[in-house]
Design an enzyme around this catalytic site. Structure first.
Site, PDB file in Angstrom:
ATOM      1  N   THR A  67      17.377   4.113  -7.045  1.00 51.49           N
ATOM      2  CA  THR A  67      16.204   3.312  -6.679  1.00 51.49           C
ATOM      3  C   THR A  67      15.615   2.755  -7.967  1.00 51.49           C
ATOM      4  O   THR A  67      15.786   3.330  -9.036  1.00 51.49           O
ATOM      5  CB  THR A  67      15.119   4.169  -6.003  1.00 51.49           C
ATOM      6  OG1 THR A  67      14.667   5.140  -6.944  1.00 51.49           O
ATOM      7  CG2 THR A  67      15.648   4.869  -4.776  1.00 51.49           C
TER       8      THR A  67
ATOM      9  N   GLU B 238      17.679   4.439   0.078  1.00 55.37           N
ATOM     10  CA  GLU B 238      18.063   5.751   0.633  1.00 55.37           C
ATOM     11  C   GLU B 238      18.636   5.644   2.043  1.00 55.37           C
ATOM     12  O   GLU B 238      19.135   6.617   2.592  1.00 55.37           O
ATOM     13  CB  GLU B 238      16.835   6.677   0.670  1.00 55.37           C
ATOM     14  CG  GLU B 238      16.319   7.126  -0.698  1.00 55.37           C
ATOM     15  CD  GLU B 238      15.309   6.160  -1.316  1.00 55.37           C
ATOM     16  OE1 GLU B 238      15.314   4.958  -0.949  1.00 55.37           O
ATOM     17  OE2 GLU B 238      14.523   6.599  -2.169  1.00 55.37           O
TER      18      GLU B 238
ATOM     19  N   LYS C 118      -7.753   3.007  -0.787  1.00 54.09           N
ATOM     20  CA  LYS C 118      -8.518   4.054  -0.098  1.00 54.09           C
ATOM     21  C   LYS C 118     -10.000   3.813  -0.360  1.00 54.09           C
ATOM     22  O   LYS C 118     -10.544   4.243  -1.373  1.00 54.09           O
ATOM     23  CB  LYS C 118      -8.088   5.451  -0.556  1.00 54.09           C
ATOM     24  CG  LYS C 118      -6.760   5.878   0.052  1.00 54.09           C
ATOM     25  CD  LYS C 118      -5.708   6.052  -0.998  1.00 54.09           C
ATOM     26  CE  LYS C 118      -4.332   6.262  -0.391  1.00 54.09           C
ATOM     27  NZ  LYS C 118      -3.266   6.027  -1.359  1.00 54.09           N
TER      28      LYS C 118
ATOM     29  N   TRP D  77      -8.681   3.208   5.137  1.00 55.32           N
ATOM     30  CA  TRP D  77      -7.538   2.710   4.392  1.00 55.32           C
ATOM     31  C   TRP D  77      -7.442   1.212   4.625  1.00 55.32           C
ATOM     32  O   TRP D  77      -7.523   0.747   5.766  1.00 55.32           O
ATOM     33  CB  TRP D  77      -6.247   3.330   4.907  1.00 55.32           C
ATOM     34  CG  TRP D  77      -6.040   4.753   4.499  1.00 55.32           C
ATOM     35  CD1 TRP D  77      -6.816   5.498   3.644  1.00 55.32           C
ATOM     36  CD2 TRP D  77      -4.974   5.596   4.938  1.00 55.32           C
ATOM     37  NE1 TRP D  77      -6.311   6.746   3.528  1.00 55.32           N
ATOM     38  CE2 TRP D  77      -5.170   6.846   4.299  1.00 55.32           C
ATOM     39  CE3 TRP D  77      -3.879   5.429   5.769  1.00 55.32           C
ATOM     40  CZ2 TRP D  77      -4.304   7.912   4.498  1.00 55.32           C
ATOM     41  CZ3 TRP D  77      -3.017   6.486   5.968  1.00 55.32           C
ATOM     42  CH2 TRP D  77      -3.225   7.720   5.329  1.00 55.32           C
TER      43      TRP D  77
HETATM   44  P1  ADP Z   1      12.724  -0.180  -4.718  1.00 53.75           P
HETATM   45  O1  ADP Z   1      11.709   0.930  -4.586  1.00 53.75           O
HETATM   46  O2  ADP Z   1      13.676  -0.017  -5.791  1.00 53.75           O
HETATM   47  O3  ADP Z   1      12.164  -1.553  -4.554  1.00 53.75           O
HETATM   48  P2  ADP Z   1      13.894  -0.153  -2.098  1.00 53.75           P
HETATM   49  O4  ADP Z   1      14.418  -1.496  -1.881  1.00 53.75           O
HETATM   50  O5  ADP Z   1      14.666   0.992  -1.622  1.00 53.75           O
HETATM   51  O6  ADP Z   1      13.742   0.075  -3.583  1.00 53.75           O
HETATM   52  O7  ADP Z   1      12.418  -0.097  -1.556  1.00 53.75           O
HETATM   53  C1  ADP Z   1      12.134   0.327  -0.262  1.00 53.75           C
HETATM   54  C2  ADP Z   1      10.702   0.082   0.050  1.00 53.75           C
HETATM   55  O8  ADP Z   1      10.432  -1.313   0.099  1.00 53.75           O
HETATM   56  C3  ADP Z   1      10.273   0.574   1.412  1.00 53.75           C
HETATM   57  O9  ADP Z   1       9.978   1.939   1.394  1.00 53.75           O
HETATM   58  C4  ADP Z   1       9.037  -0.278   1.685  1.00 53.75           C
HETATM   59  O10 ADP Z   1       7.894   0.224   1.028  1.00 53.75           O
HETATM   60  C5  ADP Z   1       9.406  -1.583   1.026  1.00 53.75           C
HETATM   61  N1  ADP Z   1       9.897  -2.531   2.052  1.00 53.75           N
HETATM   62  C6  ADP Z   1      11.168  -2.776   2.387  1.00 53.75           C
HETATM   63  N2  ADP Z   1      11.235  -3.718   3.347  1.00 53.75           N
HETATM   64  C7  ADP Z   1       9.971  -4.077   3.641  1.00 53.75           C
HETATM   65  C8  ADP Z   1       9.373  -4.994   4.563  1.00 53.75           C
HETATM   66  N3  ADP Z   1      10.082  -5.762   5.370  1.00 53.75           N
HETATM   67  N4  ADP Z   1       8.018  -5.065   4.606  1.00 53.75           N
HETATM   68  C9  ADP Z   1       7.259  -4.304   3.780  1.00 53.75           C
HETATM   69  N5  ADP Z   1       7.780  -3.439   2.887  1.00 53.75           N
HETATM   70  C10 ADP Z   1       9.108  -3.312   2.812  1.00 53.75           C
END
Ligand code: ADP
Length: 546
Positions: A187, A332, A443, A448
């Site tokens: 990640t 993940e 917060k 929230w």
């Molecule tokens: P990184 O943390 O490296 O950017 P990821 O691509 O795995 O890696 O990130 C996943 C996160 O991205 C999700 O847990 C969420 O918070 C955010 N995310 C992914 N898709 C969306 C979406 N369509 N709308 C809002 N948030 C998103």
């Protein structure tokens, strides 16, 4: 137990490229190369090169389980590496070259990579870092002899095309256990240190089937498709595996991902579908507005990775007739979790209502289970109102972080569900509505505030090109939202105009306390707006004590 009496054939990545070479033999993979040319080869030719590469790797002494790293753009060569490395039972570790140098050093050493395949773009970077890339013994430049870097910036640097030319043309793929690891992706550390997701052949194939089932022909065509999402970001969301089944012409953009370059490539190659993060679609939209048209054949966009502003998606749909599919997922999760899946009835709703539905993060695809829980871990109802942390489970979801027990312990609940770190609601008919990342929520007193909700409204304000909301400390409310705005070219909206626009659409307590203007927003290594950097930049911003 009465066992089923069926063959136990393993689900292996090598079977995908074999299938594509046979059934979609003449369909092309087109690359805008690092060298600046357009390169074309068919799936059949691609398999032939994959086999030569696999044999070359074996000759170089690669053993099952070895981690072989890549630092590369989306190109046919990177595609070949995906299949050759996993085909022989090794693990393709895609490194995100936009990470901080110390993060790259950390993951190379943590993964114990023994080889690194790199695009020539990254030679200067690797030249600087190689003394800290302790386990790497062999470096290979992803190019031909004519384009090898001058001098010897990296001692013993091998040439990819020469390796391939020396590789034997036939192979019998090993009959691996389908649970063998095939790929590793860290990640980006948006919210902490990089953590490794170690995919298996089985999980990658199942993920491919799950996405295909969810696509139902709507966004996974047999027509040309272009991954803007990098192959170093969660397997380009699985697209390299998907196209081997559908045979879609695969158009690889190489290093140039700006609006102008994407527009031209999409136009020339008659690209039908594009996959990428919202930042990319904002860039392309700018270019479309300048030219007064869309790339000729562009009809579908899969957007994910962060929330797309409602205004952006409505412009794509209304002004250009491009159908947007919104997805949510995580590295993940291989990474897709949910995508827009509208019923025939929903598709007949008035335009604005359809846009409301598409702003949601989608419905879960088959193979992904979701639950939302309160602070004590109790399940909350899927009633569209209860907000809780989102947990997931599925055959393509990690069961732990690679070599990181502490992170694993923190991420899973007692029943083995994976905590996403996202806060969400789920409607009774299964639509996921992402409220925010836990860390990005504002917060304020007992309430929230979803930064996503406020951004959505702010981006719809005339004269606003892009916007982000972050929490800043507040003497009375603990935290209050600060709106960071990028003005549209030639526009000059005032703070008061923007706040009045937001106040007309949101409850009073959700309206940001202040607006600051910036020239551009900082991005993370995966092209998302970096709230972490914004919080640092505005840590000293003082709000009035009202
Ligand atoms: P990184 O943390 O490296 O950017 P990821 O691509 O795995 O890696 O990130 C996943 C996160 O991205 C999700 O847990 C969420 O918070 C955010 N995310 C992914 N898709 C969306 C979406 N369509 N709308 C809002 N948030 C998103």
């Amino acid at each position: 137990m009465l066992k089923g009496q069926m063959m136990d054939r393993p689900l292996l990545v090598s079977s995908l490229i074999d299938y594509a070479a046979e059934v979609h033999a003449t369909s092309p993979i087109v690359t805008a190369t690092v060298e600046g040319t357009i390169h074309r080869q068919t799936y059949a030719e691609t398999r032939a090169r994959v086999v030569r590469l696999a044999n070359a790797l074996l000759r170089l002494g690669v053993k099952p389980g070895d981690r072989i790293a890549t630092m590369a753009w989306n190109t046919h060569r990177h595609f070949e590496l995906y299949f050759a490395i996993s085909g022989i039972g090794a693990v393709c570790h895609t490194i995100n070259p936009r990470l901080f140098p110390e993060q790259m050093t950390y993951i190379v050493n943590h993964a114990q990579d023994t080889m690194l395949f790199l695009d020539t773009t990254f030679v200067p970077l690797v030249e600087k870092l190689k003394s800290s890339f302790t386990p790497i013994r062999t470096y290979v430049a992803l190019t031909d002899r004519a384009h090898m870097p001058a001098g010897e910036p990296i001692r013993g640097l091998l040439c990819y095309e020469e390796l391939l030319a020396d590789g034997a043309p036939d192979i019998v793929w090993p009959d691996l256990d389908e649970n063998t690891a095939c790929a590793l992706c860290y990640t980006s550390g948006t919210t902490g240190d990089p953590k490794g997701a170690l995919y298996s052949h089985r999980s990658n194939l199942l993920h491919t089937f799950f996405v295909l089932a969810a696509a139902q022909g709507s966004f996974m065509p047999t027509r040309p498709i272009l991954p803007v999402v990098p192959m170093f970001h969660a397997n380009a969301w699985g697209l390299p595996f998907l196209v081997t089944l559908t045979g879609a012409p695969f158009v690889m953009p190489g290093p140039k991902l700006d609006g102008v370059s994407l527009f031209d490539l999409m136009d020339k190659e008659k690209v039908w579908g594009g996959w990428g993060v919202p930042t990319v679609w904002l860039g392309l939209l700018d270019e479309m507005k300048k030219r007064g048209r869309k790339p000729e054949s562009l009809s579908r966009i899969l957007t994910g990775g962060s929330a797309i502003a409602r205004a952006t998606l409505a412009t794509y749909e209304r002004d250009y007739g491009i159908d947007i599919v919104h997805g949510w997922g995580m590295t993940e999760m291989s990474p897709v979790g949910t995508v827009t899946q509208m019923t025939p009835e929903e598709r007949t709703l008035p335009f604005e209502e359809q846009m409301d539905i598409k702003s949601r993060q989608g419905r879960r695809m088959y193979g992904v289970e979701m639950k939302i829980v309160d602070a004590e871990g109790n399940r909350l109802p899927h009633d569209g109102a209860s907000q809780g942390e989102l947990y997931v489970r599925g055959a393509a979801v990690i069961s732990g972080y690679y070599g990181n027990e502490a992170a694993t312990r923190a991420a899973f609940d007692k029943d083995g569900w994976f905590g996403t770190g996202d806060v969400a609601t789920i409607t009774p008919d299964g639509w996921l509505v992402l409220v925010d990342r836990t860390k990005d929520l504002v917060k304020s007193g007992g309430e929230w505030i979803s930064s996503i909700d406020v951004e959505n409204v702010a981006i719809g304000c005339p004269g606003v090109a892009n916007a982000a909301v972050i929490a800043v400390p507040h003497p009375k409310w603990t935290e209050r939202p600060l709106l960071v705005v990028v003005k549209a070219p030639g526009a000059d909206p005032s703070k008061e105009q923007i706040l009045a626009h937001v106040a007309a659409k949101l409850a009073k307590w959700q309206v940001p306390d202040d607006v600051v203007f910036v020239d551009s927003l900082p991005l993370t290594a995966t092209g998302k707006i970096s709230k972490k950097d914004l919080r640092i930049a505005f840590a000293e911003h003082r709000l009035s004590a009202q």
